[in-house]
Design an enzyme around this catalytic site. Structure first.
Site, short mmCIF file in Angstrom:
data_model
loop_
_atom_site.label_atom_id
_atom_site.label_comp_id
_atom_site.label_asym_id
_atom_site.label_seq_id
_atom_site.Cartn_x
_atom_site.Cartn_y
_atom_site.Cartn_z
N LYS A 171 0.83 -1.21 -0.01
CA LYS A 171 0.11 0.12 0.12
C LYS A 171 0.93 1.20 0.01
CE LYS A 171 -2.10 3.11 1.67
NZ LYS A 171 -1.97 4.53 1.21
N GLU A 246 8.68 2.19 11.38
CA GLU A 246 9.85 3.11 11.11
C GLU A 246 9.19 4.44 10.98
OE1 GLU A 246 13.18 2.59 11.02
OE2 GLU A 246 13.05 0.19 10.63
N CYS A 280 13.55 11.17 6.65
CA CYS A 280 13.44 10.85 8.19
C CYS A 280 14.62 10.95 8.86
CB CYS A 280 12.79 9.66 8.13
SG CYS A 280 13.75 8.24 7.64
N GLU A 381 9.21 17.61 14.47
CA GLU A 381 9.53 17.10 13.43
C GLU A 381 8.97 17.92 12.29
OE1 GLU A 381 8.00 13.43 11.04
OE2 GLU A 381 10.24 13.11 10.70
P1 NAD Z 1 1.85 8.97 6.87
O1 NAD Z 1 1.87 8.55 8.15
O2 NAD Z 1 0.84 10.07 6.51
O3 NAD Z 1 1.40 7.99 5.74
C1 NAD Z 1 2.27 6.83 5.60
C2 NAD Z 1 1.59 5.58 4.71
O4 NAD Z 1 0.46 5.30 5.76
C3 NAD Z 1 0.80 6.11 3.59
O5 NAD Z 1 0.86 4.98 2.52
C4 NAD Z 1 -0.62 6.20 3.82
O6 NAD Z 1 -1.90 6.10 3.12
C5 NAD Z 1 -0.76 5.31 5.22
N1 NAD Z 1 -1.89 5.53 6.19
C6 NAD Z 1 -2.32 6.75 6.61
N2 NAD Z 1 -3.07 6.43 7.59
C7 NAD Z 1 -3.19 4.89 7.70
C8 NAD Z 1 -3.89 4.28 8.45
N3 NAD Z 1 -4.77 4.66 9.56
N4 NAD Z 1 -3.75 2.64 8.59
C9 NAD Z 1 -2.90 2.14 7.68
N5 NAD Z 1 -2.01 3.11 6.66
C10 NAD Z 1 -2.33 4.30 6.77
O7 NAD Z 1 3.39 9.45 6.40
P2 NAD Z 1 3.64 10.32 5.18
O8 NAD Z 1 3.35 11.76 5.26
O9 NAD Z 1 3.67 9.54 3.94
O10 NAD Z 1 5.59 10.26 5.35
C11 NAD Z 1 6.04 11.23 6.18
C12 NAD Z 1 6.56 10.50 7.49
O11 NAD Z 1 7.37 9.35 7.13
C13 NAD Z 1 7.38 11.45 8.20
O12 NAD Z 1 7.17 11.52 9.53
C14 NAD Z 1 8.91 10.78 8.23
O13 NAD Z 1 9.95 11.02 8.98
C15 NAD Z 1 8.20 9.19 8.09
N6 NAD Z 1 9.47 8.44 7.62
C16 NAD Z 1 10.17 7.44 8.22
C17 NAD Z 1 11.16 6.89 7.81
C18 NAD Z 1 12.03 5.79 8.74
O14 NAD Z 1 12.64 5.18 8.08
N7 NAD Z 1 11.81 6.07 9.81
C19 NAD Z 1 11.37 6.62 6.51
C20 NAD Z 1 10.72 7.74 5.64
C21 NAD Z 1 9.76 8.61 6.12
#
Ligand code: NAD
Length: 478
Positions: A171, A246, A280, A381
């Site tokens: 997804k 993550e 991140c 963040e």
């Molecule tokens: P997000 O949490 O908004 O979305 C991530 C994914 O989760 C998307 O595919 C989204 O559609 C899905 N999602 C959203 N709500 C959900 C739910 N209730 N159940 C299941 N899936 C759901 O994050 P984003 O805005 O896409 O990404 C940015 C964030 O990701 C930042 O906080 C960044 O630090 C983090 N990030 C972390 C790492 C790491 O390795 N630690 C790497 C990249 C990004």
């Protein structure tokens, strides 16, 4: 470009009949239509993965490693296409999309192919018995990824997951679906057994949430924001799904008086602003020892202002657009807060760009000084091209500031004194620290965070461990 889900080896429209727009971050124009999948689509994808599991999990490690290599070979032929799609979909510079996204997406499959091929059964001999430890698949996995490094992060999960014999449902972020579609086309092209990899597009609420809570999902590997991670964790815990999270970060770059200033400035500019600060691991809190504070700031701001911002398809561009208008508003809000909290903007504002980019999500790299280390901009963040700079006196002071956030993902230390660097590194509550470098990755090493940055580790044997169930078989000798 109208994308479709990929279920049981077929590209299919969503049962919902609804679509979402995919926008170019650089121009604001619509570049694609994405299915808004619902729980019926999720159900079909999970069923497909479940049906594929007995055959796929019966293959040997070598056989599955060969499939991973086939995916890598086929993806490699699409290298330029990956870079082009990723740059268009995320707004990142094409050079970065090529060097980081395309490169790692291919490498992830090759790396795990080799790793899985080399896996050995472990034996623990006793006086009267032999223990044999084997790796078995967990089952059906949900792989959920964010928008900042779309195929890089998806391939980082798909490769070890299917390599260890699981079948999966991907997804990807609804904001950047293009390269996930390209991966499904690749998988289709090489005739990977149907149902081993499935994909549903859509947002978190309609597609992600029913996927995580589905009864037949055994494992959830999630990369994304901390607040979403918390919702995912609660949902997965109800049925004891194996879970890896993550999440977000607020990482410190600690710069000591005795650093190599030229190299440090270049490294810290890169760590602050790579991918418009939307990584991140980005070092968005810059802690500088008092002896070189003024000198560092002068050189740092100079180098930040020299970065070329603009057309992501231009080979010389260093900074592209932000992912969405909502994300841009969030960043603008943080800059407003910084001013209210007494911050001094050393550089920032809006870039002057050609007319074709007037509806894109643009902001110049922003450097803020004079904020308290307790301020919101210094501890939360922001995930954009905004860094705060703070002064510290000695090792203990730097450690105290670095540990003063709810996050604990990464960080970097810049000094010529490696003994001090290692001592300080060990005192910082994060999963990863780089010394005199940043984002220098060996894929065998553990990747992940502590505190609100997540649970578990990915990479090398940590990915192998997460995507499998280890089983001990103890045989008593006569
Ligand atoms: P997000 O949490 O908004 O979305 C991530 C994914 O989760 C998307 O595919 C989204 O559609 C899905 N999602 C959203 N709500 C959900 C739910 N209730 N159940 C299941 N899936 C759901 O994050 P984003 O805005 O896409 O990404 C940015 C964030 O990701 C930042 O906080 C960044 O630090 C983090 N990030 C972390 C790492 C790491 O390795 N630690 C790497 C990249 C990004």
């Amino acid at each position: 470009m109208k994308l479709e889900n990929y279920i049981s080896g077929k590209f299919v429209e969503s049962d919902s009949g609804e679509w979402m727009n995919d926008y170019s971050p650089a121009t604001g124009e619509i570049i694609g239509k994405v299915p808004k999948s619902n729980e019926r689509d999720v159900d079909k994808a999970v069923k497909s993965a479940k049906e594929a599991l007995p055959y796929w999990s019966s293959l040997t490690h070598n056989q599955r490693a060969d499939w991973l290599d086939k995916i890598a070979d086929c993806l490699e032929l699409k290298y330029e296409n990956i870079a082009h799609l990723e740059s268009k979909d995320t707004g990142k510079p094409i050079s970065l999309a090529r060097e980081v996204d395309a490169y790692r997406s291919v490498k992830n499959f090759r790396f795990f192919a080799n790793m899985i091929r080399d896996l050995e059964v472990e034996y623990f001999e006793m006086e009267d018995a032999t223990n044999r430890v084997i790796y078995k698949p967990v089952g059906v996995g949900a792989l959920i990824t964010p928008w900042n490094l779309p195929l890089y992060l998806l391939s980082w999960k798909v490769a070890p997951a299917i390599g260890m014999g699981n079948t999966v449902i991907c997804k990807p972020s609804e904001l950047t679906p293009m390269t996930a579609d390209l991966l499904m086309k690749t998988i289709d092209e090489i005739n990977l057994p149907k149902g081993v990899v499935n994909l549903i597009h859509g947002d978190g609420k309609s597609a992600g949430s029913p996927l995580v809570s589905h009864d037949d999902i055994d494992l959830v590997s999630f990369t994304g924001g901390t607040s979403t991670g918390s919702i995912v964790a609660q949902s997965a815990a109800a049925s004891f799904k194996k879970l890896s999270l993550e999440l977000g970060g607020k990482n410190s770059s600690i710069i000591f008086n005795d650093c190599d200033l030229e190299k440090t400035v270049t490294g810290v500019v890169r760590s602050g602003f790579l991918n418009q600060g939307q990584v991140c691991l980005c070092g968005s809190r810059i802690l500088v020892q008092e002896g070189i504070y003024d000198q560092f700031i002068q050189k740092f701001v100079e180098e930040v202002e020299n970065m070329k911002i603009g057309d992501p398809s231009d080979e010389n561009t260093a900074l592209g657009a932000l992912i969405s208008p909502e994300h841009l508003s969030k960043i603008e809000e943080y800059i407003r807060i910084a001013k209210q909290e007494g911050g001094r903007i050393l550089t920032g504002g809006y870039p002057c760009l050609p007319k074709e980019f007037e509806n894109g999500n643009w902001i110049a790299p922003t450097v803020i000084a004079d904020l308290s280390v307790e301020s919101r901009c210094s501890t939360e963040e922001i995930f954009g091209p905004v860094v705060t700079i703070h002064k510290f006196t000695n090792d203990e002071h730097a450690i105290q500031i670095a540990n003063n956030t709810r996050y604990g993902l990464a960080g970097s230390i810049w000094t010529e004194d490696l003994e001090k660097a290692n001592r300080v590194a060990e005192s910082i509550h994060t999963g990863m620290i780089w010394i005199n470098t940043w984002l220098h990755r060996d894929l065998r090493t553990p990747f992940g965070g502590v505190k609100d940055s997540g649970i578990g580790r990915e990479g090398g044997r940590w990915s192998i461990g997460f995507f499998s169930e280890t089983m001990n078989i103890c045989t008593k000798h006569d």
